[in-house]
Design an enzyme around this catalytic site. Structure first.
Site, PDB file in Angstrom:
ATOM      1  CB  ALA A  10     -13.378   3.900 -10.192  1.00 56.43           C
ATOM      2  CG  LEU A  12     -13.730  -1.975  -5.582  1.00 53.77           C
ATOM      3  CD1 LEU A  12     -15.121  -2.472  -5.206  1.00 53.77           C
ATOM      4  CD2 LEU A  12     -13.164  -1.084  -4.489  1.00 53.77           C
ATOM      5  CB  THR A  14      -4.296  -6.158  -4.604  1.00 54.04           C
ATOM      6  OG1 THR A  14      -3.567  -5.424  -5.590  1.00 54.04           O
ATOM      7  CG2 THR A  14      -4.444  -7.601  -5.062  1.00 54.04           C
ATOM      8  CB  VAL A  15      -4.401  -0.825  -5.012  1.00 52.87           C
ATOM      9  CG1 VAL A  15      -4.250   0.586  -4.432  1.00 52.87           C
ATOM     10  CG2 VAL A  15      -3.049  -1.358  -5.440  1.00 52.87           C
ATOM     11  CB  ALA A  17      -9.476  -5.027  -1.669  1.00 52.26           C
ATOM     12  CD  GLU A 131       3.978   9.827  -2.582  1.00 50.41           C
ATOM     13  OE1 GLU A 131       4.962   9.210  -3.028  1.00 50.41           O
ATOM     14  OE2 GLU A 131       4.006  11.032  -2.320  1.00 50.41           O
ATOM     15  CB  ILE A 138       8.983   4.807  -1.667  1.00 50.60           C
ATOM     16  CG1 ILE A 138       9.445   3.369  -1.450  1.00 50.60           C
ATOM     17  CG2 ILE A 138      10.104   5.774  -1.336  1.00 50.60           C
ATOM     18  CD1 ILE A 138      10.586   2.945  -2.372  1.00 50.60           C
ATOM     19  N   GLY A 189       3.460 -14.102  -8.159  1.00 50.51           N
ATOM     20  CA  GLY A 189       2.583 -12.967  -8.427  1.00 50.51           C
ATOM     21  C   GLY A 189       3.300 -11.653  -8.626  1.00 50.51           C
ATOM     22  CE  LYS A 207       6.312   1.907 -11.186  1.00 51.69           C
ATOM     23  NZ  LYS A 207       6.789   0.657 -10.533  1.00 51.69           N
TER      24      LYS A 207
END
Length: 444
Positions: A10, A12, A14-15, A17, A131, A138, A189, A207
């Site tokens: 779920a 689509l 940049t990650v 794709a 991850e 990384i 970007g 994070k």
């Protein structure tokens, strides 16, 4: 070979794709290393007709990500929607309740709801892997979950936001203003049209909250992180740092102390000889101090479709191999409550920039405010801005406030903030004083 691991994806962008491309390009390698094939059988996104540069023919389309998350055809659900609540949370909860493994790159979701979701995953006996939620490509989550699982971690810190690191690097390398560097980051970007989430330090705080829980075995405490962004960093601060042998970085720092966990996000001056000072551009770096393994520094791409997709794929392969472990390293029943150490107790040296009115007794009054709080000054210098012409120094205009820079000896956060507040209230300065922590880090 075992039956395929079937995925529903779920999101689509940049990650997403990138993940489709990676699993297609390295289909044979993935099957060989996982011990079975990995097949994408369902996808969901906002727009079905959008050209994403990857072939999605033959993959079942779902308008509703929650329906995909519960579908009987999938073994694992990959959430790449984003956001701490809404459909992303609903879909992940639906997948876990249905007994599906979950992989997510959603730092905000994990930081806010990680304990609840981890408990649900443990109850259902499925994986909850994330991850890609911290530092892109990384493998810092795996390092804490696996490689350092037997160590006692005392500190974790680093550069966790590529946008901020790019801006500060550009200001340093090219002697550009914050506004110019931000504009370039947006053009490339790296920064959103509304960059507040990044430059305000909130992305780093999400994070850091995740890393803190993994490192110290505590419940997640995003709302307990002290957060300060980079909006106030000026060219003068960058120049002064360089002259003194420092670089300015936005750091996330979490330390285990006797009084609890000290977790903070803020700009810091780090020594030029430290390894982390050499991390430039949009790169991320995470350092971990542990008792048996000493200090580790992990450096690499902190964002980008391909790097983040690589991290997502590594989580998928773990599931395909049958690896299921407590999502937060420590089983949720054993997580300690998050006890915050009061930031005012933090000890360190500080850089203080003041714009002081040229009036008799002004500096004496400032020194008294520092002395009243037992803040000892290591050095003090009146600084003139650099000229736009090479080799020239701009002259201060008559009557304009003088720029004064102080470096303190070690003191407490509470003392320096109290002194600065008093100096501002006294009316001896023309603008809010700038205060930047000076961090002691390991040398390269």
């Amino acid at each position: 070979m075992q039956k395929p691991l079937t995925l529903g994806i779920a999101g689509l962008g940049t990650v997403g794709a990138g993940l489709l491309e990676l699993l297609h390009t390295h289909k044979a390698r993935v099957a060989e290393r996982a011990g079975r094939p990995v097949e994408i059988v369902g996808i969901s996104a906002r727009s079905k007709g959008k050209d994403r540069g990857v072939d999605t023919s033959g993959i079942k389309w779902f308008d509703d990500p929650v329906a995909l998350a519960k579908d009987a055809s999938i073994d694992a659900f990959v959430e790449l929607i984003g956001g701490s609540d809404g459909v992303a949370k609903a879909a992940v909860e639906a997948a876990l309740n249905a007994g599906k493994h979950v992989v997510t790159a959603n730092k905000a979701l994990v930081a806010k709801h990680g304990v609840k979701l981890a408990k649900l995953a443990e109850e259902k006996g499925v994986a909850l892997n994330f991850e890609a939620a911290v530092a892109g490509g990384i493998p810092v989550i795996k390092t804490l979950r696996e490689s350092l699982a037997a160590n006692e971690v005392t500190r974790v810190y680093g550069i966790l936001n590529g946008t901020c690191n790019y801006i500060l690097s550009t200001m340093t390398d090219q002697h550009r203003s914050f506004a110019d560097a931000l504009r370039e980051a947006q053009d490339l970007g790296y920064a959103e049209a509304d960059p507040t989430y990044d430059i305000g330090g909130f992305d780093t705080a999400h994070k850091l909250a995740i890393l803190t829980s993994l490192a110290f075995g505590t419940e997640l405490g995003f709302d307990q992180v002290d957060v300060e962004g980079i909006q106030s960093i000026s060219e003068v601060d960058i120049e002064a740092a360089q002259d003194m042998g420092f670089a300015i970085k936005l750091l996330g720092v979490a330390t285990r102390t006797e009084g609890g966990i000290e977790a903070r996000v803020h700009p810091a001056m780090v020594p030029e000889e430290s390894a982390i000072s050499e991390v430039w551009g949009a790169t991320n770096a995470v350092a971990i101090d542990a008792d048996f393994c000493a200090s580790l520094l992990l450096v690499g791409p902190g964002a980008g479709g391909r790097a983040t997709a690589s991290a997502v794929a590594s989580d998928v392969l773990d599931i395909a191999r049958g690896a299921v472990m407590p999502p937060l390293v420590t089983p949720t029943r054993g997580l300690k409550p998050y006890t915050k150490s009061r930031l005012g107790r933090h000890q360190g040296a500080y850089y203080v920039r003041l714009s002081v009115y040229d009036r008799p007794g002004a500096m004496a009054a400032i020194a008294k405010r520092m002395g009243d709080r037992e803040v000892s000054i290591e050095s003090i210098v009146q600084r003139r801005p650099r000229s736009a012409l090479p080799g020239m120094v701009a002259r201060q205009k008559p009557g304009s406030p003088a720029m004064v820079i102080m470096i303190t000896h070690e003191t407490t956060e509470e003392a320096i903030r109290s002194a600065v507040d008093a100096i501002e209230q006294d009316g001896k300065v023309s603008e809010r004083p700038q205060v930047i922590r000076i961090e002691k880090l390991e040398s390269a």
